[in-house]
Design an enzyme around this catalytic site. Structure first.
Site, PDB file in Angstrom:
ATOM      1  N   ASN A   1       0.820  -1.221   0.000  1.00 22.98           N
ATOM      2  CA  ASN A   1       0.000   0.000   0.000  1.00 22.98           C
ATOM      3  C   ASN A   1       0.852   1.269   0.000  1.00 22.98           C
ATOM      4  OD1 ASN A   1      -2.393  -1.421   2.364  1.00 22.98           O
ATOM      5  ND2 ASN A   1      -2.421  -1.504   0.129  1.00 22.98           N
TER       6      ASN A   1
ATOM      7  N   ASP B   1     -13.068  -0.112  -4.208  1.00 26.52           N
ATOM      8  CA  ASP B   1     -12.363  -0.757  -5.306  1.00 26.52           C
ATOM      9  C   ASP B   1     -13.159  -1.866  -5.979  1.00 26.52           C
ATOM     10  OD1 ASP B   1     -12.347  -2.636  -3.324  1.00 26.52           O
ATOM     11  OD2 ASP B   1     -10.170  -2.878  -3.216  1.00 26.52           O
TER      12      ASP B   1
ATOM     13  N   CYS C   1      -5.422  -3.137  -9.054  1.00 25.07           N
ATOM     14  CA  CYS C   1      -4.115  -2.498  -9.215  1.00 25.07           C
ATOM     15  C   CYS C   1      -2.991  -3.484  -8.931  1.00 25.07           C
ATOM     16  CB  CYS C   1      -4.005  -1.257  -8.341  1.00 25.07           C
ATOM     17  SG  CYS C   1      -4.062  -1.569  -6.570  1.00 25.07           S
TER      18      CYS C   1
END
Length: 252
Positions: free
Chosen positions: A69, A129, A189
């Site tokens: 992250n 997300d 991602c």
């Protein structure tokens, strides 16, 4: 509300803007913003909203900080790995502005929360997300008649829009994406990659649009989608139509 001398100094750069002024800053101090997701989009949004003097921030997220992250979620440091994101975000927000009220909800937003979950909320920022959560957020905002700022990113691209689908001429988020997809599907991602600075750009944009909703500066953003291409770089804005057959806000 009346701003204190300390607040007048702290927010002086806002107050001298004729589009915001003391009245707009007082609106920010009285406002309640709900952020769905304390990830890439949520991190810069939390920072700028806290710095702007928004009175209450509620952040809902069920995830923990991981090492991967840190490339884009700039609210966290190496010492936060393994901690609940909302807990780490609360501490970071209070370092920026100890005056704000920060409500940390370590949970996932679901349809069971109901529209009453948004009681007292002035604007929602969605940085989740997956489509399932995004559509739940849209439907809750529509039922509660709370403006929704929805931001998304992928690789070198980002998009953001503000939705008030309960109004006769304005679309909701479902008008944009429809129902013809897997509700759990969104580009990951972790599989496709994402430029960290692009996430920061869209999260900051989301904070600006939430401040626009609260203070009313500039043009009405509802029904417009802003699309940013970081490879070019370029940005274009398109107007989204209201879908009469939309299962959330349509009339069909």
């Amino acid at each position: 509300m009346t701003l204190s001398d300390e607040q007048l100094e702290r927010y002086a750069r806002h107050i001298v803007l004729k589009e915001i002024g003391g009245a707009g800053q007082a609106k920010l101090a009285s406002a309640h913003v709900l952020l769905v997701g304390a990830g890439g989009i949520g991190c810069p949004a939390i920072q700028y909203l806290a710095a702007a003097g928004v009175g209450k921030l509620t952040v809902i997220d069920d995830d923990q900080v991981s090492l991967s992250n840190l490339q884009r979620q700039i609210l966290y440091g190496i010492q936060d790995v393994g901690r609940d994101k909302v807990e780490a975000a609360a501490m970071a927000a209070h370092r920026i502005n100890p005056e704000i009220e920060f409500i940390a909800l370590q949970q996932r937003l679901t349809a069971q929360h109901g529209a009453a979950f948004l009681d007292g909320v002035d604007v929602v920022i969605d940085g989740s997300d997956n489509f399932m959560t995004r559509l739940i957020v849209n439907d809750l905002c529509h039922a509660a008649k709370v403006p929704l700022v929805s931001a998304a990113i992928g690789q070198f691209h980002g998009q953001i829009g503000t939705y008030r689908g309960w109004e006769a001429d304005k679309p909701c988020y479902r008008c944009f994406v429809g129902d013809a997809h897997d509700p759990d599907d969104c580009d990951s991602c972790s599989e496709l990659g994402v430029l960290g600075a692009m996430v920061g750009l869209m999260g900051s944009f989301a904070a600006m649009e939430a401040i626009r909703v609260i203070t009313g500066f500039g043009d009405d953003p509802a029904g417009k989608l802003h699309i940013f291409d970081g490879l070019a770089p370029s940005m274009r804005t398109i107007r989204l139509p209201k879908d009469p057959g939309c299962s959330t806000c349509g009339t069909g």
